[in-house]
Design a protein around this motif. Sequence first.
Motif, short mmCIF file in Angstrom:
data_model
loop_
_atom_site.label_atom_id
_atom_site.label_comp_id
_atom_site.label_asym_id
_atom_site.label_seq_id
_atom_site.Cartn_x
_atom_site.Cartn_y
_atom_site.Cartn_z
N VAL A 46 0.67 -1.12 -0.12
CA VAL A 46 -0.03 0.10 0.02
C VAL A 46 0.88 1.35 -0.11
O VAL A 46 1.97 1.43 0.55
CB VAL A 46 -0.90 0.04 1.38
CG1 VAL A 46 -2.03 -0.98 0.92
CG2 VAL A 46 -0.12 -0.07 2.34
N GLU A 47 0.42 2.25 -0.65
CA GLU A 47 0.87 3.47 -0.49
C GLU A 47 0.64 4.42 0.78
O GLU A 47 -0.41 4.05 1.45
CB GLU A 47 0.43 4.48 -1.59
CG GLU A 47 0.67 4.01 -3.00
CD GLU A 47 0.20 4.86 -4.02
OE1 GLU A 47 -0.26 6.15 -3.83
OE2 GLU A 47 0.19 4.58 -5.29
N ILE A 48 1.78 4.87 1.48
CA ILE A 48 1.35 5.53 2.44
C ILE A 48 1.74 7.30 2.29
O ILE A 48 3.00 7.66 2.67
CB ILE A 48 2.21 5.07 3.70
CG1 ILE A 48 2.36 3.73 3.68
CG2 ILE A 48 1.61 5.80 5.24
CD1 ILE A 48 2.83 3.15 5.03
N PRO A 49 0.85 8.06 1.79
CA PRO A 49 1.13 9.27 1.35
C PRO A 49 1.42 10.13 2.69
O PRO A 49 0.92 9.98 3.97
CB PRO A 49 -0.26 9.81 1.10
CG PRO A 49 -1.22 8.82 0.77
CD PRO A 49 -0.56 7.35 1.67
N SER A 76 7.50 9.57 4.43
CA SER A 76 8.87 9.19 3.81
C SER A 76 9.28 7.56 4.03
O SER A 76 9.05 7.09 5.23
CB SER A 76 9.68 9.97 4.01
OG SER A 76 10.45 9.89 5.33
N ARG A 127 11.55 9.72 -0.59
CA ARG A 127 9.91 9.67 -1.24
C ARG A 127 8.89 9.06 -0.31
O ARG A 127 9.36 8.39 0.62
CB ARG A 127 10.03 8.86 -2.47
CG ARG A 127 10.71 9.70 -3.64
CD ARG A 127 10.80 8.92 -4.81
NE ARG A 127 9.69 8.45 -5.35
CZ ARG A 127 9.37 7.94 -6.70
NH1 ARG A 127 10.87 7.45 -7.33
NH2 ARG A 127 8.48 7.56 -7.20
N ASN A 128 7.79 9.32 -0.65
CA ASN A 128 6.69 8.84 0.26
C ASN A 128 6.29 7.35 -0.01
O ASN A 128 6.43 6.87 -1.38
CB ASN A 128 5.33 9.53 -0.12
CG ASN A 128 5.20 10.64 0.54
OD1 ASN A 128 5.84 11.21 1.46
ND2 ASN A 128 4.29 11.68 0.16
N ASN A 137 5.89 4.04 -1.24
CA ASN A 137 5.21 3.39 -2.25
C ASN A 137 4.58 4.22 -3.48
O ASN A 137 3.84 3.84 -4.39
CB ASN A 137 4.17 2.33 -1.85
CG ASN A 137 5.03 0.97 -1.34
OD1 ASN A 137 5.77 0.47 -1.89
ND2 ASN A 137 4.38 0.45 -0.36
N GLU A 138 4.48 5.65 -2.84
CA GLU A 138 3.77 6.44 -3.76
C GLU A 138 4.41 6.77 -5.23
O GLU A 138 5.74 7.15 -5.18
CB GLU A 138 3.47 8.00 -3.19
CG GLU A 138 2.18 8.48 -3.39
CD GLU A 138 2.06 9.74 -2.45
OE1 GLU A 138 1.30 10.17 -1.82
OE2 GLU A 138 3.14 10.52 -2.48
N GLY A 139 3.67 6.34 -6.20
CA GLY A 139 4.49 6.27 -7.45
C GLY A 139 5.42 5.32 -7.90
O GLY A 139 6.16 5.72 -8.96
N LYS A 184 8.52 -1.26 -5.59
CA LYS A 184 7.82 -1.68 -4.51
C LYS A 184 8.44 -2.85 -3.87
O LYS A 184 8.68 -2.97 -2.57
CB LYS A 184 6.25 -1.83 -4.75
CG LYS A 184 5.49 -0.54 -4.90
CD LYS A 184 3.98 -0.83 -5.22
CE LYS A 184 3.23 0.53 -5.82
NZ LYS A 184 1.75 0.28 -6.24
N HIS A 222 11.48 -2.24 -1.94
CA HIS A 222 11.39 -1.67 -0.78
C HIS A 222 11.04 -2.59 0.41
O HIS A 222 11.34 -2.57 1.53
CB HIS A 222 10.24 -0.46 -1.06
CG HIS A 222 9.79 0.30 0.39
ND1 HIS A 222 8.46 -0.10 0.86
CD2 HIS A 222 10.68 0.91 1.20
CE1 HIS A 222 8.64 0.95 2.19
NE2 HIS A 222 9.81 1.41 2.37
#
Length: 254
Positions: free
Chosen positions: A94-97, A100, A142-143, A145-147, A153, A156
């Motif tokens: 998942v993205e975590i806006p 970082s 970077r945030n 997983n965002e983009g 991913k 990471h």
Amino acid sequence: MATLEIRDLHVTVEADNATKEILKGVDLTVKQGETHAIMGPNGSGKSTLAYSLAGHPKYTITSGTVTLDGEDVLEMSVDERARAGLFLAMQYPVEIPGVSVSNFLRTSATAVRGEAPKLRTWVKEVKEAMAELQMDPSFAERNVNEGFSGGEKKRHEILQLELLKPKVAILDETDSGLDVDALRIVSEGVNRVRESGEVGTLLITHYTRILRYIKPDFVHVFANGRIAESGGAELADKLENEGYEAYVKGGASE
Ligand SMILES: Nc1ncnc2c1ncn2[C@@H]1O[C@H](COP(=O)(O)OP(=O)(O)OP(=O)(O)O)[C@@H](O)[C@H]1O
Ligand SMILES: [Mg+2]
């Protein structure tokens, strides 16, 4: 030696106002130092097993037990599971806006280790791990997983694995969507962690190509919500040649 023991695990999910049983009696023991591969057809419940072990609220355990070092995992909160030494890399991270990579990793390490890592050694540790995974240092800012591309991913996830040093790591399709170079780099990361002999690894995969880099001690066939057969590394080759038909046939109860 830490041992993850899954006994007769049954799990249901609520979908369209109906309760559907997905896991139908999973039995599996993963010891520290061992590598297990789980292979099986789409929709057989592999990710459901990973989510259930992670404590995802969508999945209801209706019976069975999961213990780590004899401690009841199912009674633990998600944080407690991480602290007990369980690590899960999800098929779809998942993205975590707004968070970082660098902050996320430090917060995770603090939770798992029980104290904040010393800043100076920590920065060095992260830099070295990122270099080994051939990740650009700019990723740290970077945030989460965002983009990120699919392959980024997955790298990471392995970065987290290397820094958190769990007792048992469950990697759900960490190899999917990786190009050949990334597959090798990610596999080498998993192997570095494995070589410590201190982690038990459960690798969920569709492809035997990752098993050329990461040699499993055991291969399990997952079909219809349970393990249908277990064997050694040679079982993966048999599956590659023959597919899953023999396991799915007659076993479909849905
Ligand atoms: N949250 C959910 N809501 C509804 N159905 C679900 C949910 N989670 C899982 N299922 C269903 O449970 C079954 C098993 O799904 P799961 O993702 O565990 O399969 P899988 O073995 O990981 O498949 P794949 O190889 O495609 O990743 C599928 O039929 C899926 O649709
Ligand atoms: Mg899956």
